[in-house]
Design a protein around this motif. Sequence first.
Motif, mmCIF file in Angstrom:
data_model
loop_
_atom_site.group_PDB
_atom_site.id
_atom_site.type_symbol
_atom_site.label_atom_id
_atom_site.label_comp_id
_atom_site.label_asym_id
_atom_site.label_seq_id
_atom_site.Cartn_x
_atom_site.Cartn_y
_atom_site.Cartn_z
ATOM 1 N N ARG A 10 0.838 -1.197 0.000
ATOM 2 C CA ARG A 10 0.000 0.000 0.000
ATOM 3 C C ARG A 10 0.874 1.248 0.000
ATOM 4 N N PHE A 11 1.942 1.233 0.779
ATOM 5 C CA PHE A 11 2.833 2.389 0.792
ATOM 6 C C PHE A 11 3.535 2.534 -0.554
ATOM 7 N N GLU A 12 4.041 1.426 -1.097
ATOM 8 C CA GLU A 12 4.776 1.505 -2.357
ATOM 9 C C GLU A 12 3.879 2.006 -3.487
ATOM 10 N N ALA A 13 2.598 1.674 -3.424
ATOM 11 C CA ALA A 13 1.673 2.183 -4.433
ATOM 12 C C ALA A 13 1.534 3.698 -4.323
ATOM 13 N N ALA A 14 1.680 4.223 -3.103
ATOM 14 C CA ALA A 14 1.557 5.668 -2.882
ATOM 15 C C ALA A 14 2.873 6.410 -3.110
ATOM 16 N N ARG A 15 3.976 5.696 -3.154
ATOM 17 C CA ARG A 15 5.294 6.349 -3.217
ATOM 18 C C ARG A 15 5.439 7.320 -4.388
ATOM 19 N N PRO A 16 5.078 6.948 -5.634
ATOM 20 C CA PRO A 16 5.253 7.905 -6.748
ATOM 21 C C PRO A 16 4.526 9.233 -6.504
ATOM 22 N N ARG A 17 3.288 9.155 -6.003
ATOM 23 C CA ARG A 17 2.537 10.387 -5.732
ATOM 24 C C ARG A 17 3.208 11.187 -4.618
ATOM 25 N N LEU A 18 3.658 10.519 -3.574
ATOM 26 C CA LEU A 18 4.316 11.206 -2.462
ATOM 27 C C LEU A 18 5.609 11.874 -2.927
ATOM 28 N N GLU A 19 6.376 11.190 -3.760
ATOM 29 C CA GLU A 19 7.624 11.782 -4.261
ATOM 30 C C GLU A 19 7.338 12.995 -5.135
ATOM 31 N N ALA A 20 6.288 12.920 -5.949
ATOM 32 C CA ALA A 20 5.940 14.057 -6.809
ATOM 33 C C ALA A 20 5.506 15.258 -5.975
ATOM 34 N N ILE A 21 4.748 15.017 -4.910
ATOM 35 C CA ILE A 21 4.346 16.109 -4.015
ATOM 36 C C ILE A 21 5.576 16.711 -3.350
ATOM 37 N N ALA A 22 6.436 15.859 -2.811
ATOM 38 C CA ALA A 22 7.616 16.337 -2.086
ATOM 39 C C ALA A 22 8.569 17.104 -2.995
ATOM 40 N N TYR A 23 8.726 16.659 -4.238
ATOM 41 C CA TYR A 23 9.615 17.378 -5.163
ATOM 42 C C TYR A 23 9.102 18.781 -5.432
ATOM 43 N N ARG A 24 7.805 18.916 -5.675
ATOM 44 C CA ARG A 24 7.247 20.239 -5.922
ATOM 45 C C ARG A 24 7.377 21.136 -4.690
ATOM 46 N N MET A 25 7.253 20.544 -3.510
ATOM 47 C CA MET A 25 7.351 21.339 -2.290
ATOM 48 C C MET A 25 8.779 21.746 -1.978
ATOM 49 N N LEU A 26 9.739 20.868 -2.276
ATOM 50 C CA LEU A 26 11.119 21.096 -1.835
ATOM 51 C C LEU A 26 12.056 21.564 -2.951
ATOM 52 N N GLY A 27 11.721 21.279 -4.198
ATOM 53 C CA GLY A 27 12.591 21.685 -5.298
ATOM 54 C C GLY A 27 13.847 20.857 -5.415
ATOM 55 N N SER A 28 13.904 19.739 -4.705
ATOM 56 C CA SER A 28 15.090 18.884 -4.689
ATOM 57 C C SER A 28 14.643 17.434 -4.729
ATOM 58 N N ALA A 29 15.140 16.681 -5.704
ATOM 59 C CA ALA A 29 14.769 15.274 -5.815
ATOM 60 C C ALA A 29 15.329 14.466 -4.655
ATOM 61 N N SER A 30 16.569 14.744 -4.275
ATOM 62 C CA SER A 30 17.178 13.977 -3.190
ATOM 63 C C SER A 30 16.471 14.252 -1.863
ATOM 64 N N GLU A 31 16.116 15.509 -1.609
ATOM 65 C CA GLU A 31 15.386 15.831 -0.384
ATOM 66 C C GLU A 31 13.978 15.246 -0.420
ATOM 67 N N ALA A 32 13.379 15.184 -1.599
ATOM 68 C CA ALA A 32 12.059 14.570 -1.733
ATOM 69 C C ALA A 32 12.131 13.083 -1.398
ATOM 70 N N GLU A 33 13.145 12.405 -1.902
ATOM 71 C CA GLU A 33 13.321 10.986 -1.598
ATOM 72 C C GLU A 33 13.502 10.772 -0.097
ATOM 73 N N ASP A 34 14.280 11.637 0.539
ATOM 74 C CA ASP A 34 14.498 11.519 1.986
ATOM 75 C C ASP A 34 13.194 11.715 2.761
ATOM 76 N N ALA A 35 12.392 12.694 2.339
ATOM 77 C CA ALA A 35 11.132 12.965 3.023
ATOM 78 C C ALA A 35 10.174 11.786 2.892
ATOM 79 N N VAL A 36 10.144 11.183 1.717
ATOM 80 C CA VAL A 36 9.260 10.037 1.510
ATOM 81 C C VAL A 36 9.751 8.835 2.318
ATOM 82 N N GLN A 37 11.059 8.654 2.396
ATOM 83 C CA GLN A 37 11.585 7.547 3.192
ATOM 84 C C GLN A 37 11.273 7.740 4.675
#
Length: 341
Positions: A10-37
């Motif tokens: 269930r989490f993995e199904a949500a991961r792409p959407r969460l990463e896309a939200i985090a990237y737009r909020m943070l402007g950084s792919a690496s920081e987005a990945e960290d936030a999702v983790q």
Amino acid sequence: MALTFSDVDRFEAARPRLEAIAYRMLGSASEAEDAVQETYLRWQATDVGRIEVPEAWLTKVLTNLCLNQLTSARARRETYVGQWLPEPLLAGDPMLGPAETAEQRESVSYAVMVLLERLSPNERAVYVLREAFAYSHREIAEIMDLSEAASQQIFHRAKKHVAQGRSRSASGSGGAGGALAEGAVLGGVSGGVGSEIDEAAARRIVEEFLAAATSGRTEPLIKLLTSDAIAVGDGGGKVPARASAFEGARAVATFMRGMFKPAKSKRDLAGGSPDLYATTVNGGPAVVAVVDGRVFGIMCLERTQEGIVAIRSQVNPDKLERATRRWAAGDFGPPVIAEAL
């Protein structure tokens, strides 16, 4: 409680959407990945069976993590060396998120990603959730512990700030524009912030830009630029980049002419002579400089019907690692110019 396989799925199904939200909020792919983790670790530590709406719970946790990150990031960027620009994402990167509507495409365009840096953390979060992911104000209020009226007010304020920043680009402030406006923009679309552009149109824009930039003369470049065009770069203190922007068509053209002039010092800095490719980055035309399979730099071209209004170059190696991984995994066609420097 330990997560079941179903909980993990269930989490993995949500991961792409969460990463896309985090990237737009943070402007950084690496920081987005960290936030999702970190969101996953919170998911792992809670009693998942008691969560009524997992998507809302995950979005709330992620948003709060991003808000905390944005607050601390503001302090860090005060000591950042030179200009800070968002991390660019190559065409096809799943972190770009949904692109079905004009609002979704616009929210992740490189020009808007730059504008989002001017918003407060709350404004940025509400704008992203509403504009890019179509959350209702009621849902946003629950996610961010606001009243619904406050969510609406914050969104209107954020949208106004973004619109004010876009007005200069959208109006195309009267530069010559020349062949770019006539030959490289499809179907009468102005090509302003958020417009959809295909790979063929992007390639024509980049080819025309590179032909002018490598001509050794400033006039062909000036014809492609608006009169108040700017050029700015982010080297992060690791690659030389001017701390302030070049402003005005002639200043930008002169700078670009010098940048594309072959020199041993530039080859040494890049670790070789880069091949220059044309592709789309955050939905807009971009030059990608590649040396031995490594993305050395990405130059995003913001263009209107009147011409190129902004050239933003990302050369900080820390913000090009994801692009390099995606470059190695994809097929971006032949270079426009081989061994350019």
